[in-house]
Scaffold this motif. Structure first.
Motif, short mmCIF file in Angstrom:
data_model
loop_
_atom_site.label_atom_id
_atom_site.label_comp_id
_atom_site.label_asym_id
_atom_site.label_seq_id
_atom_site.Cartn_x
_atom_site.Cartn_y
_atom_site.Cartn_z
N LEU B 19 0.84 -1.20 0.00
CA LEU B 19 0.00 0.00 0.00
C LEU B 19 0.88 1.25 0.00
N LEU B 22 2.47 1.63 -3.36
CA LEU B 22 1.48 2.10 -4.33
C LEU B 22 1.26 3.61 -4.17
N GLU B 23 1.16 4.04 -2.92
CA GLU B 23 0.94 5.46 -2.66
C GLU B 23 2.10 6.30 -3.20
N LEU B 26 1.98 6.29 -7.10
CA LEU B 26 0.96 7.18 -7.66
C LEU B 26 1.37 8.64 -7.50
N THR B 27 1.85 8.97 -6.29
CA THR B 27 2.27 10.35 -6.05
C THR B 27 3.37 10.74 -7.03
N ILE B 30 1.88 11.20 -10.59
CA ILE B 30 1.03 12.38 -10.76
C ILE B 30 1.86 13.66 -10.64
N LEU B 37 3.26 19.87 -16.46
CA LEU B 37 2.19 20.76 -16.93
C LEU B 37 2.43 22.18 -16.44
N ILE B 288 -4.01 25.76 -9.60
CA ILE B 288 -4.67 24.52 -9.23
C ILE B 288 -3.66 23.38 -9.13
N LEU B 289 -2.80 23.29 -10.14
CA LEU B 289 -1.85 22.18 -10.16
C LEU B 289 -0.86 22.26 -9.00
N VAL B 292 -2.69 21.07 -5.91
CA VAL B 292 -2.88 19.62 -5.86
C VAL B 292 -1.56 18.89 -5.60
N ALA B 295 -0.73 19.19 -1.95
CA ALA B 295 -1.62 18.33 -1.18
C ALA B 295 -1.17 16.87 -1.30
N LEU B 296 -0.82 16.45 -2.52
CA LEU B 296 -0.38 15.07 -2.74
C LEU B 296 0.85 14.75 -1.91
N VAL B 299 0.00 14.60 1.81
CA VAL B 299 -0.75 13.38 2.16
C VAL B 299 0.19 12.17 2.17
N LEU B 302 2.37 12.28 5.21
CA LEU B 302 1.60 11.91 6.40
C LEU B 302 1.37 10.40 6.44
N GLY B 303 1.10 9.83 5.26
CA GLY B 303 0.90 8.39 5.19
C GLY B 303 2.14 7.64 5.65
#
Lengths: 438, 410
Positions: B19, B22-23, B26-27, B30, B37, B288-289, B292, B295-296, B299, B302-303
């Motif tokens: 897990l 995976l986190e 993904l981070t 992205i 971008l 916005i990017l 995000v 935030a990613l 998170v 923190l995980g």
């Protein structure tokens, strides 16, 4: 039993406040980010006239031929004067209107006030019933007025407010471009987004609303110039506005109402027949290449939803997934830490099902708390999109009951999903092994 | 540091470890794409316009109804604007770099026989345009007053095929010159418009960006000796010192109003405002990017903190035993750091593949360029650093576990 599980869950959450706060924060942020971008996406991809959009069609005629087509073989997105007038005269649809964008000056009767420049469209009488334009006072003009090129005008309630202080102005006179027009109707806050009847000129969204609507043929007769885009494949043979009308330049938007698929295919056949006839007469040197899209397909083909908005929605979804993976990991850690507690409960006779119920209740509570935090953050997010997004789009994003309910629902369902595997693991704890090792 | 014991521990926490991996993956995927971008947007927003951006104000007027004295009116208007103290240059122009709305564009050819156009260029026009915009000439000359043709006259000449009534010369940008005649001087060269109408290049400017349609070549611009007036859609462009702009704009409006009160002001702004408005979308997307991405990363960090804390708590006894058997605090600290490094590395490797996949998807659907290779090592380092920072707290707590824990039963 549920109350008991709630109490157990609360007690467990209180025991490790740090981990609990982490999970709630993670879900709250993930959900809020996705819902904020979703609210923007929903606003721009919404159907501006849902009750009727499948009956509204935009015809495209290929009057430029192969050299004027894009890489995708699409015909021009607007119409030239010749073809638009032919379609209007043939009048094959139930309702239809050619239109072009104008930007006339309005001279207030009160000489002390400055003249103002407004935007609007020159349209036919059927424009109003076709698009279900709501009226505060009066109505649209008649087909007779179209033909007579009558000096009539429909104004917006905003312009009515400015010129007549909001009173019923039907029958009163407005000076447009130096000529007097009789007001026949006042629209009632009509500002559809996207501006679906003229996507080519508005690019879909526009902050300004259309303040005046003039009869099409009168506007042409008075040479009120086109304020929208004009695209030409060849240099017009004559100059000026009349030259534009005689040219193959495209600048007119067109919309037709067709009741069902059968009428639509008849209309498409009519368009192809017309193009074929033009081919035979030598005006077109190519086979018919027309399009007839209904409104949703047309908006899609014109990329009315900015690709930026789609990308940011994808990115926010990515964030939500990461938050869920994160929550799943933390829940797993939290649940497995309590193996001995589970062992005791199982040894005392609790069934696997009760363990499932207990831990899913706990996951659900975290989801609910995350959802509530998400609600607050979504509110803040939607309120502050105006900060980053262009005003015309930001103004459309709003919080409503639907969005709030979705935020909570997504938070709870997502957390329950994230909690499934950890709960499964918790329920598989062997009581004997746990009791022995302690 | 011995990796094998770490691996065997992780094998006992397979799902939790996966897990976390995976986190991180993904981070990583992205964030790599989002940062790419962002950089694309920043690049667009920082494009040079080639003009004296901070010294320009724009006033656009519209006449009410048609007027016949447009040309004469333009002369009086311009003269009045020149009288305003602080104004250095004035012009009536049709478009400016990086602004929305109408723009005049045309395909040009290098050979009159050519079927297809060589490039699509934007057409700037207006008297005194170059010195008002403040673009720098690098070769050749600006237009002579006798070379100017009124727009309406030029259009009429075009329709009647009368070459004499058309402008004969033009000025192009260095970028366009390089595209048309690589490595050669563009001065004196011919380009052709439409059905083979010839025009001669007399000057080359350093930079001059297009108003819009940037994807067709940001600096593929041409300047024509064509004069315009208010009725033809031109707006007044006034140049003055940056600190004088507000005052000049006010005086200009007053002066124009006094000359003819029967006109509507469509636009009054500094060039900076115009440019700001043009890039509003890009700024929004960047905002916005960035949000995000932050935030990613938070998170994910923190995980890592959460899971590492859990592992530390779970292994308190084992840690105590290791300490009792002679492991130093540094050993314990290193153990958790290495564990995190291993997990992060696996996550990053998967994340890179995923980042590449996402980029391929975006390339197909949103016409984005390929992700440059530099993003992979930079993304990897960023996630390693975040992982190490996040695990530091729990690892220090683990290192603080006293050996005596080993001797206690539960």
């Amino acid at each position: 039993m549920f109350a008991y599980y709630l109490e157990l869950a609360l007690r467990s959450l209180k025991r490790s406040p740090g981990l609990t706060i982490l999970m709630v924060l993670s879900i709250g942020f993930g959900v809020a980010a996705s819902m904020t971008t979703y609210s923007v996406f929903r606003a721009v991809s919404g159907d501006p006239i849902p009750w009727k959009s499948s009956q509204l069609f935009v015809p495209q005629i290929d009057m430029w031929g192969p050299t004027g087509r894009g890489d995708d073989g699409e015909p021009p997105v607007a119409m030239d004067y010749t073809d638009a007038m032919k379609l209007m005269r043939d009048h094959r649809a139930k309702l239809q209107s050619a239109m072009y964008q104008v930007s006339p000056s309005i001279v207030p009767a009160d000489a002390s006030k400055h003249p103002i420049n407004v935007s609007g469209h020159a349209v036919y009488s059927e424009f109003f019933p076709m698009l279900d334009v709501p009226f505060k006072y009066g109505n649209g003009w008649s087909a007779d007025d179209d033909e007579q090129r009558a000096a009539v005008v429909v104004i917006s309630s905003k312009l009515n407010e400015k010129l007549f202080g909001g009173a019923n102005s039907v029958g009163k006179t407005v000076n447009v471009e130096g000529k007097d027009y009789r007001v026949v109707g006042v629209t009632n806050d009509w500002n559809p987004q996207p501006r679906f009847y003229d996507v080519v000129n508005s690019g879909g969204f526009s902050t300004g609303l259309d303040d005046v609507f003039l009869p099409f043929e009168r506007a042409i007769a008075l040479s009120i110039p086109n304020d929208g885009n004009t695209n030409c494949n060849a240099i017009p043979a004559e100059s000026g506005f009349v030259g534009l009308q005689h040219s193959s330049c495209v600048w007119i938007a067109y919309m037709a109402e067709l009741d069902d698929a059968a009428t639509a295919s008849t209309y498409k056949a009519y368009l192809d027949g017309y193009a074929h006839q033009q081919q035979q007469s030598g005006r077109f040197a190519w086979a018919p290449n027309n399009r007839l899209r209904n409104l949703p397909d047309w908006l899609d083909s014109q990329h009315v939803v900015p690709s930026d908005t789609k990308v940011s929605l994808l990115v926010a979804l990515g964030l939500l997934i990461v938050c869920l993976v994160n929550t799943a990991g933390l829940l797993l850690a939290k649940f497995l830490r309590r193996s001995s507690e589970i062992g005791v409960r199982r040894a005392l006779g609790a069934q696997r099902l009760s363990i499932y119920a207990q831990f899913l209740t706990e996951a659900g509570m975290i989801g609910l708390a995350g959802g509530v935090l998400g609600l607050l953050l979504t509110g803040v997010g939607v309120a502050s999109v105006g900060w980053v997004l262009p005003k015309d789009i930001a103004a459309l994003a709003r919080v409503d009951l639907m969005l709030l309910a979705m935020t909570l629902l997504i938070a709870v369902v997502a957390t329950l999903l994230a909690g499934l595997y950890p709960t499964f693991r918790a329920a598989r704890v062997q009581p004997a092994w746990q009791l022995k090792s302690n | 540091m011995d990796i094998l014991p770490i691996l065997s521990t992780l094998r006992r926490h397979k799902i939790t470890a996966w897990l976390l991996i995976l986190e991180i993956a993904l981070t990583c995927a992205i964030v790599c794409n989002a940062v790419f971008l962002i950089s694309q947007r920043l690049e667009r927003m920082n494009l040079p316009s080639g003009i004296a951006e901070h010294e320009l104000v724009q006033v656009q007027l519209a006449n009410i109804g048609n007027r016949s004295d447009a040309e004469a009116r333009a002369k009086t208007d311009l003269a009045a604007l020149r009288q305003i103290p602080g104004v250095t240059q004035v012009a009536l122009v049709f478009q400016m770099p990086f602004t929305d709305g109408g723009s005049s564009n045309s395909g040009i050819k290098l050979d009159p026989q050519q079927q297809e156009d060589t490039v699509d260029v934007t057409q700037y026009m207006g008297e005194n345009l170059l010195s008002t915009l403040g673009t720098r000439l690098v070769a050749g000359r600006d237009f002579r007053p006798d070379e100017f043709v009124d727009l309406d006259a030029a259009v009429t000449a075009l329709h009647s095929g009368n070459l004499k009534g058309l402008p004969q010369v033009l000025v192009i940008t260095q970028m366009l010159a390089e595209r048309l005649w690589p490595g050669q001087s563009a001065l004196g060269k011919q380009i052709y418009l439409g059905q083979g109408l010839p025009f001669r290049v007399v000057g080359v400017v350093a930079h001059l960006a297009r108003p819009n349609r940037l994807s067709k070549g940001v600096e593929y611009s041409t300047v024509w000796p064509i004069s315009m007036n208010v009725a033809q859609g031109a707006s007044f462009l006034i140049r003055c010192a940056p600190q004088e702009r507000e005052r000049v704009l006010k005086s200009a409006l007053a002066a124009l109003k006094q000359l003819d009160p029967n006109r509507v002001v469509l636009q009054k702004r500094t060039y900076d405002e115009a440019r700001h408005a043009f890039f509003a979308n890009d700024r929004a997307m960047t905002g916005i990017l960035v949000g995000v991405c932050l935030a990613l990363l938070i998170v994910t960090a923190l995980g890592i903190v959460g899971l590492a804390s859990f592992w530390v708590a779970q292994r308190r006894r084992t840690i105590g035993v290791r300490r009792a058997l002679g492991a130093t605090r540094a050993n314990i600290l290193q153990y958790f750091q290495t564990e995190n490094f291993l997990l992060a590395t696996i996550g990053i490797v998967i994340g890179m593949a995923l980042a590449f996949g996402i980029n391929l998807f975006l390339m197909q659907h949103y016409e984005l360029p390929r992700l440059p290779a530099i993003y992979f090592p930079v993304g990897a380092i960023a996630l390693w650093v975040i992982g190490q920072l996040a695990v530091l707290g729990p690892a220090l707590r683990a290192a603080a576990v006293p050996p005596v824990v080993a001797t206690r039963s539960v």
